[in-house]
Every structure is written in structure tokens, then in C-alpha cells.
Scaffold this active site. Structure first.
Site, PDB file in Angstrom:
ATOM      1  N   HIS A  24      39.930  -3.514  50.368  1.00 14.45           N
ATOM      2  CA  HIS A  24      39.571  -4.904  50.071  1.00 14.45           C
ATOM      3  C   HIS A  24      40.765  -5.625  49.445  1.00 14.45           C
ATOM      4  CE1 HIS A  24      36.890  -8.168  48.438  1.00 14.45           C
ATOM      5  NE2 HIS A  24      37.868  -8.210  47.553  1.00 14.45           N
ATOM      6  N   GLU A  25      41.377  -4.988  48.460  1.00 17.31           N
ATOM      7  CA  GLU A  25      42.525  -5.620  47.789  1.00 17.31           C
ATOM      8  C   GLU A  25      43.728  -5.725  48.726  1.00 17.31           C
ATOM      9  OE1 GLU A  25      41.974  -7.114  45.169  1.00 17.31           O
ATOM     10  OE2 GLU A  25      40.055  -6.186  44.674  1.00 17.31           O
TER      11      GLU A  25
END
Length: 427
Positions: A24-25
């Protein structure tokens, strides 16, 4: 031995969620770097640093509390506009702005390396990149399961005719005379239902929708029995409580007929995955809207010693424990265990994506909403021939971010405690 397996598979699932968070990051970081934004930090976890290394201008690492992650983008808060009013909110925003700007260099400004300097479409891509990564993970997992293994799909073919209407006042009563609408209609195991009240039946889902909507009305069915279209005795369906499609924890009145369908293993492609994810998305949106109430109910049930609602929210700990119990169960074969494990991980990723799209800071959706509002203000000013209002000052939304952050922290603690003391029983 079962307890050990539960712990092992729970830790494995927990690790898979951490990988999802890390990806996600990365979904934020990759487009940010591509657009020239300076990214000084990328971490999985919170709290003290467990391990880190620096590559180029970015420090990559892992922190001790594995309940999230973050990527730091420089220049999230634009400089204060000259001539603004000196209010308590403005001073509060300036204190946060000063902390960030202490690390911003003249080169960052001159080379357009700050987030606020980027165009709206670039900001949207950067902030949507994280949730989009979770959506991609969910899609790949669901497609792998549906394409390689398939899913069990009920068919409008009768596997069993239920004889008794089970009433809450007599849950163990034995039938003397079959009293379900299905039994009275003369339907048999092996019959394929081809018509309901004059409507041609193409799927079991369509059939259940028609039966539900029929309530206690007359039901005229036609079945294919050994290749012959056979009308059944007209009956009246009965009203019972069934789970709502968008909110399974809520029961709604609906018509009931009384058959158990046959199921077949059906493989599917990307279109089927999108349809499946859309249905889960609708359910997840309803769950997100009810999230505060459901967390409150979890806390009340925990205090009163009541069992957990299987349709209630779970923390990352609870989801991992549930996955561990599924994987360690001796009542499910290995293939189905893998399917359930992957499906649960996909569902968690889908929920994380949708939750992050909620338009409140500090969630990604809050930054997306800020970028869109900035674009609207600038477009409006240009249309009216006014001066460019400049970038939207997201620092002014910090009080909202702190309130939302405190709420998420509190709900996280409540759910983790509940998942440890009163875990949800899925099996």
C-alpha cells in the site's frame, strides 16, 4: 497441536497483511518519486525503529508496532497565505507547518519537489496509489482463486426438499405432516426450476430474489423433470426473516419456499471477479457507514459477556486468528483451506482500500478530497476572472485529522481487546 497450528497460520496471515500494508505504501511512494516529490521515509509499523537502511534520499525501515505503515512525502502543507486572519486554528496549523518546513530546503522549493506544488491529477494519483494497490492485491487473489479453483455456485436444481417450517417457539419439533410450501407443491429432488410466477428462471440468484419479493403471495412454479416441463401445485410462500444482502447482520422479512439447491464448482474470469468484488464493495460500504455503531456494539457485548456478532468488525489480530482457525481446522480439506485463507486476505485488502477512500484526513480519501476541492476553487476563480486562490491549506484540517486518528486508535484498541478476550467463532 491444533493450537500450535492456529498460532502459526495466524502469524502467517498477519505477515501477509503486513506485506499488503507495505505494498500500500509503495503504491504511494512509486508515483510520488516518479513525479519528483522528495520521499525521506518509508516505514512499515509505528513507534521506535527496529531496523532501517538508507538508499538514495529515502530511509526504509521497520518499526516495533506492526499495526500499519507510512511513507513521508515532503511539502504536504503549503506555506501560509499572507494576510490571513490570526486565529487559533491558523496558529495551530502554523505549528504543524513549521515542524515540516524545518526539513524543507531551498532546492526542494526551486525544483518543485514538494507535494503541494504538484498538479491536481498528480496529487490524486499519488494519494489513490495506496488504496489502488490494495484493490489490485484483492483482484489478483480473487482471480487466482476463481480462475484456478473456482467457486461453488448454487443452481436452480433441487438437491433436497425441506419438510418442516422451523419455528422459533418449536425449534426441535418433528413434522407430522410436511408443511413447507415446497413440500406442498410436489417438487422433487432433481427438478430444475424453469419458471416462477410466469418468469423464466436463468439462475438460482434470480429465483431467490423472486421468492423473497413474493413474501406470502401465491407461487406458481414450473420445473423440468426428466426433460418434461411440469407445472407444480400452486402454493403460497411464507414470510420469514433472512439476512439483508448488503447488511448480513440485519434480518429482513422475505418470502421463503423451502428447498436446498445443488451447487457446482464454477471457474470464472476477470469479469466475474469484478462482479464479485462489486458485491463485496456494496456490503463493505454499508459496513463502513455503520462502523462506529458496530464498534460500540462490540464494546457493549464485551462488557456484558455476550458472544461476538459474526457480522461485526474485526481487528488485524482478529482477522489473523480467524484465518489461523480456518487453516488449522480438521473439518476442511487442504484446498478449501487455501481458498478460504486467500479469500479472507483478499477481502481484508478490499476493505482496507475502501476504508482509505473515506474522505476524512488523515485517511488517503481526505487528501484526495483536499486536492479535488483545490481544483474546484481554482477552476471557479479562473471562470470568474479572479486571482488564483493557490493550493488548499490542508494544515487547517489537522484538528479533524487528530479527531479521526484518535477515533481509529480507540476503535483499534477496542477491537483488539475484544478479539483476544472474546474472539469471533467462525467455525
Amino acid at each position: 497441536m491444533t493450537g500450535v497450528l492456529i498460532v502459526v497460520f495466524a502469524l502467517l496471515f498477519f505477515a501477509c497483511i503486513l506485506v499488503s500494508i507495505a505494498l500500500h505504501e509503495i503504491g504511494h511512494m512509486v508515483p510520488a518519486k516518479a513525479f519528483g516529490i522528495r520521499v525521506p521515509k518509508y516505514f512499515v509499523g509505528f513507534g521506535p525503529t527496529l531496523w532501517s537502511t538508507t538508499r538514495g534520499e529515502t530511509e526504509y525501515g521497520v518499526k516495533w508496532i506492526p499495526l500499519g505503515g507510512y511513507v513521508r512525502l515532503m511539502g504536504m502543507y503549503p506555506p501560509a497565505r499572507p494576510g490571513r486572519r490570526d486565529t487559533r486554528l491558523a496558529r495551530f496549523a502554523d505549528s504543524a507547518r513549521a515542524y515540516e518546513w524545518a526539513e524543507i530546503t531551498p532546492d526542494d522549493i526551486a525544483n518543485n519537489r514538494l507535494f503541494y506544488q504538484k498538479k491536481t491529477w498528480q496529487k490524486l494519483i499519488v494519494m489513490a496509489g495506496g488504496p489502488a494497490m490494495n484493490l489490485l492485491i484483492a483482484f489478483v487473489l480473487f482471480w487466482s482463486i476463481l480462475g484456478l479453483h473456482g467457486s461453488w455456485q448454487p443452481q436452480p436444481v433441487v438437491a433436497e426438499v425441506q419438510s418442516c417450517i422451523i419455528r422459533e417457539t418449536q425449534p426441535t419439533a418433528q413434522c407430522v405432516v410436511p408443511d413447507t410450501p415446497a413440500a406442498k407443491s410436489g417438487i422433487r429432488a432433481g427438478d430444475r426450476i424453469v419458471e416462477f410466477n410466469g418468469v423464466a428462471i436463468s439462475s438460482y440468484e434470480q429465483l431467490t430474489d423472486l421468492i423473497r419479493a413474493n413474501l406470502d403471495g401465491e407461487a406458481r412454479l414450473v420445473v423440468d423433470r426428466d426433460g418434461v416441463r411440469t407445472p407444480l401445485t400452486p402454493v403460497r410462500t411464507v414470510v420469514t426473516g433472512v439476512p439483508d444482502k448488503l447488511d448480513p447482520g440485519k434480518r429482513i422479512p422475505a418470502g421463503w419456499f423451502g428447498i436446498t439447491p445443488t451447487s457446482v464448482l464454477v471457474k470464472g474470469g476477470p469479469g466475474d471477479v469484478v462482479a464479485q468484488m462489486w458485491q463485496l464493495t456494496e456490503q463493505s460500504v454499508v459496513a463502513i457507514a455503520q462502523f462506529p455503531v458496530k464498534v460500540y456494539n462490540v464494546a457493549v457485548d464485551l462488557i456484558q459477556g455476550k458472544p461476538r456478532d459474526i457480522y461485526g468488525p474485526l481487528s488485524i489480530v482478529g482477522a489473523s486468528r480467524a484465518a489461523g482457525e480456518v487453516a488449522a481446522s480438521d473439518t476442511i480439506d487442504s484446498t478449501d483451506k487455501l481458498v478460504l485463507f486467500g479469500s479472507l486476505l483478499a477481502a481484508v485488502n478490499l476493505f482496507l482500500a475502501l476504508f482509505n477512500f473515506v474522505p476524512l484526513p488523515p485517511l488517503d480519501g481526505g487528501h484526495i478530497a483536499g486536492a479535488l476541492w483545490e481544483a474546484i476553487r481554482r477552476a471557479g476563480a479562473k471562470l470568474l476572472g479572479r486571482d488564483d486562490p493557490g493550493p488548499f491549506d490542508t494544515a487547517q484540517l489537522l484538528p479533524v485529522a487528530y479527531v479521526v486518528g484518535a477515533f481509529l486508535l480507540l476503535t483499534g484498541v477496542v477491537l483488539i481487546v475484544a478479539d483476544i478476550i472474546s474472539p469471533m467463532q467462525l467455525l
